[in-house]
Write an enzyme that holds these catalytic residues in place. Structure first.
Site, PDB file in Angstrom:
ATOM      1  N   ARG A   1      -2.159  -6.431  -8.279  1.00 37.66           N
ATOM      2  CA  ARG A   1      -1.078  -7.408  -8.128  1.00 37.66           C
ATOM      3  C   ARG A   1      -1.187  -8.520  -9.167  1.00 37.66           C
ATOM      4  O   ARG A   1      -0.220  -8.921  -9.772  1.00 37.66           O
ATOM      5  CB  ARG A   1      -1.119  -8.038  -6.727  1.00 37.66           C
ATOM      6  CG  ARG A   1      -0.659  -7.129  -5.633  1.00 37.66           C
ATOM      7  CD  ARG A   1      -1.128  -7.595  -4.282  1.00 37.66           C
ATOM      8  NE  ARG A   1      -2.583  -7.502  -4.194  1.00 37.66           N
ATOM      9  CZ  ARG A   1      -3.287  -7.730  -3.115  1.00 37.66           C
ATOM     10  NH1 ARG A   1      -2.696  -8.097  -1.994  1.00 37.66           N
ATOM     11  NH2 ARG A   1      -4.605  -7.601  -3.132  1.00 37.66           N
TER      12      ARG A   1
ATOM     13  N   HIS B   1       0.837  -1.203   0.000  1.00 36.13           N
ATOM     14  CA  HIS B   1       0.000   0.000   0.000  1.00 36.13           C
ATOM     15  C   HIS B   1       0.881   1.267   0.000  1.00 36.13           C
ATOM     16  O   HIS B   1       0.616   2.219  -0.727  1.00 36.13           O
ATOM     17  CB  HIS B   1      -0.892   0.029   1.250  1.00 36.13           C
ATOM     18  CG  HIS B   1      -1.876  -1.085   1.358  1.00 36.13           C
ATOM     19  ND1 HIS B   1      -2.045  -1.824   2.502  1.00 36.13           N
ATOM     20  CD2 HIS B   1      -2.764  -1.598   0.469  1.00 36.13           C
ATOM     21  CE1 HIS B   1      -2.990  -2.730   2.325  1.00 36.13           C
ATOM     22  NE2 HIS B   1      -3.449  -2.624   1.091  1.00 36.13           N
TER      23      HIS B   1
ATOM     24  N   LYS C   1     -19.366  -4.168  11.348  1.00 43.01           N
ATOM     25  CA  LYS C   1     -18.289  -5.144  11.190  1.00 43.01           C
ATOM     26  C   LYS C   1     -16.981  -4.511  11.626  1.00 43.01           C
ATOM     27  O   LYS C   1     -16.471  -3.616  10.960  1.00 43.01           O
ATOM     28  CB  LYS C   1     -18.204  -5.504   9.690  1.00 43.01           C
ATOM     29  CG  LYS C   1     -17.906  -6.972   9.432  1.00 43.01           C
ATOM     30  CD  LYS C   1     -17.961  -7.281   7.954  1.00 43.01           C
ATOM     31  CE  LYS C   1     -16.593  -7.223   7.343  1.00 43.01           C
ATOM     32  NZ  LYS C   1     -16.598  -7.304   5.901  1.00 43.01           N
TER      33      LYS C   1
ATOM     34  N   SER D   1      -2.766  -8.013   3.233  1.00 38.98           N
ATOM     35  CA  SER D   1      -3.119  -7.808   4.645  1.00 38.98           C
ATOM     36  C   SER D   1      -3.513  -9.106   5.324  1.00 38.98           C
ATOM     37  O   SER D   1      -3.260  -9.291   6.516  1.00 38.98           O
ATOM     38  CB  SER D   1      -4.265  -6.795   4.748  1.00 38.98           C
ATOM     39  OG  SER D   1      -3.885  -5.567   4.192  1.00 38.98           O
TER      40      SER D   1
HETATM   41  P1  ADP Z   1      -9.942  -3.719  -0.065  1.00 39.32           P
HETATM   42  O1  ADP Z   1     -10.518  -4.358   1.166  1.00 39.32           O
HETATM   43  O2  ADP Z   1     -10.731  -2.550  -0.557  1.00 39.32           O
HETATM   44  O3  ADP Z   1      -9.535  -4.660  -1.168  1.00 39.32           O
HETATM   45  P2  ADP Z   1      -7.171  -3.492   0.744  1.00 39.32           P
HETATM   46  O4  ADP Z   1      -6.756  -2.748   1.960  1.00 39.32           O
HETATM   47  O5  ADP Z   1      -7.004  -4.966   0.792  1.00 39.32           O
HETATM   48  O6  ADP Z   1      -8.641  -3.023   0.495  1.00 39.32           O
HETATM   49  O7  ADP Z   1      -6.401  -2.942  -0.526  1.00 39.32           O
HETATM   50  C1  ADP Z   1      -6.507  -1.621  -0.960  1.00 39.32           C
HETATM   51  C2  ADP Z   1      -5.889  -1.498  -2.347  1.00 39.32           C
HETATM   52  O8  ADP Z   1      -4.505  -1.794  -2.291  1.00 39.32           O
HETATM   53  C3  ADP Z   1      -6.469  -2.466  -3.388  1.00 39.32           C
HETATM   54  O9  ADP Z   1      -6.517  -1.806  -4.636  1.00 39.32           O
HETATM   55  C4  ADP Z   1      -5.470  -3.569  -3.425  1.00 39.32           C
HETATM   56  O10 ADP Z   1      -5.470  -4.238  -4.689  1.00 39.32           O
HETATM   57  C5  ADP Z   1      -4.178  -2.797  -3.241  1.00 39.32           C
HETATM   58  N1  ADP Z   1      -3.105  -3.613  -2.700  1.00 39.32           N
HETATM   59  C6  ADP Z   1      -3.141  -4.442  -1.650  1.00 39.32           C
HETATM   60  N2  ADP Z   1      -1.942  -5.049  -1.447  1.00 39.32           N
HETATM   61  C7  ADP Z   1      -1.124  -4.573  -2.433  1.00 39.32           C
HETATM   62  C8  ADP Z   1       0.248  -4.811  -2.791  1.00 39.32           C
HETATM   63  N3  ADP Z   1       1.010  -5.687  -2.134  1.00 39.32           N
HETATM   64  N4  ADP Z   1       0.753  -4.146  -3.866  1.00 39.32           N
HETATM   65  C9  ADP Z   1      -0.033  -3.284  -4.559  1.00 39.32           C
HETATM   66  N5  ADP Z   1      -1.320  -3.016  -4.269  1.00 39.32           N
HETATM   67  C10 ADP Z   1      -1.864  -3.648  -3.215  1.00 39.32           C
END
Ligand code: ADP
Length: 158
Positions: A91, A18, A42, A129
């Site tokens: 990704r 992120h 939630k 995450s």
């Molecule tokens: P959501 O629950 O909305 O998917 P996330 O917190 O999991 O939210 O992810 C937010 C954004 O960051 C999404 O667009 C996700 O694809 C991107 N993202 C998550 N991990 C990575 C990573 N390792 N590299 C690039 N983008 C990422």
């Protein structure tokens, strides 16, 4: 006109992946608002306030980045802060399919708002995450997957 993007997500927790997406986006936008979308029914794995504060600390020296949380539709939040861009990271092909649907629906609801995607750097492709949460749950060391200086322990779990 100021180019404002929001980077919406659950960030439960915020990872190196992120952080990299946000940093790389700063040359394109005047302001990037990292916005944690939440649902009052939630609770996340980590408390919302904790997630917000972790990210604020990461970008403490970056005046173009703001951190906040929101409920409801992302396009409504965009309108409320005058953001015309939604930033997301990609990704894998699976991410693409998921993101495509969200972006096309958002576009149908709010035609003025563009989704902008940055492809992750190869070394961040496996970081997500969910895996970080699993490692924390089992007392492992997550420091190599999260921004420098950010500290997460099992006690942070809600
Ligand atoms: P959501 O629950 O909305 O998917 P996330 O917190 O999991 O939210 O992810 C937010 C954004 O960051 C999404 O667009 C996700 O694809 C991107 N993202 C998550 N991990 C990575 C990573 N390792 N590299 C690039 N983008 C990422």
């Amino acid at each position: 006109m100021e180019r404002i993007a929001i980077f919406p997500g659950s960030f439960d927790p915020f990872t190196l992946g992120h952080e990299s997406i946000v940093k790389r986006s700063l040359s394109m936008f005047d302001k990037v608002i990292i916005a944690i979308g939440y649902n009052s029914n939630k609770s996340g794995f980590f408390a919302l306030e904790k997630r917000v504060n972790w990210i604020k600390d990461v970008f403490a020296n970056e005046p173009k980045v703001e951190v906040t949380s929101y409920q409801g539709l992302t396009v409504d939040f965009c309108r409320s802060v005058n953001a015309k861009y939604i930033l997301r990271g990609l990704r894998t092909a699976a991410d693409f399919e998921y993101e495509r649907a969200i972006a096309q629906v958002n576009k149908a609801m709010e035609g003025d708002i563009e989704s902008v995607f940055l492809l992750t750097v190869p070394e961040h492709t496996p970081i997500n995450s969910t895996i970080v949460r699993d490692i924390v749950r089992h007392n492992g060391d997550v420091s190599m997957f999260i921004p420098k200086g950010m500290k997460i322990t099992k006690d942070d779990i809600v």
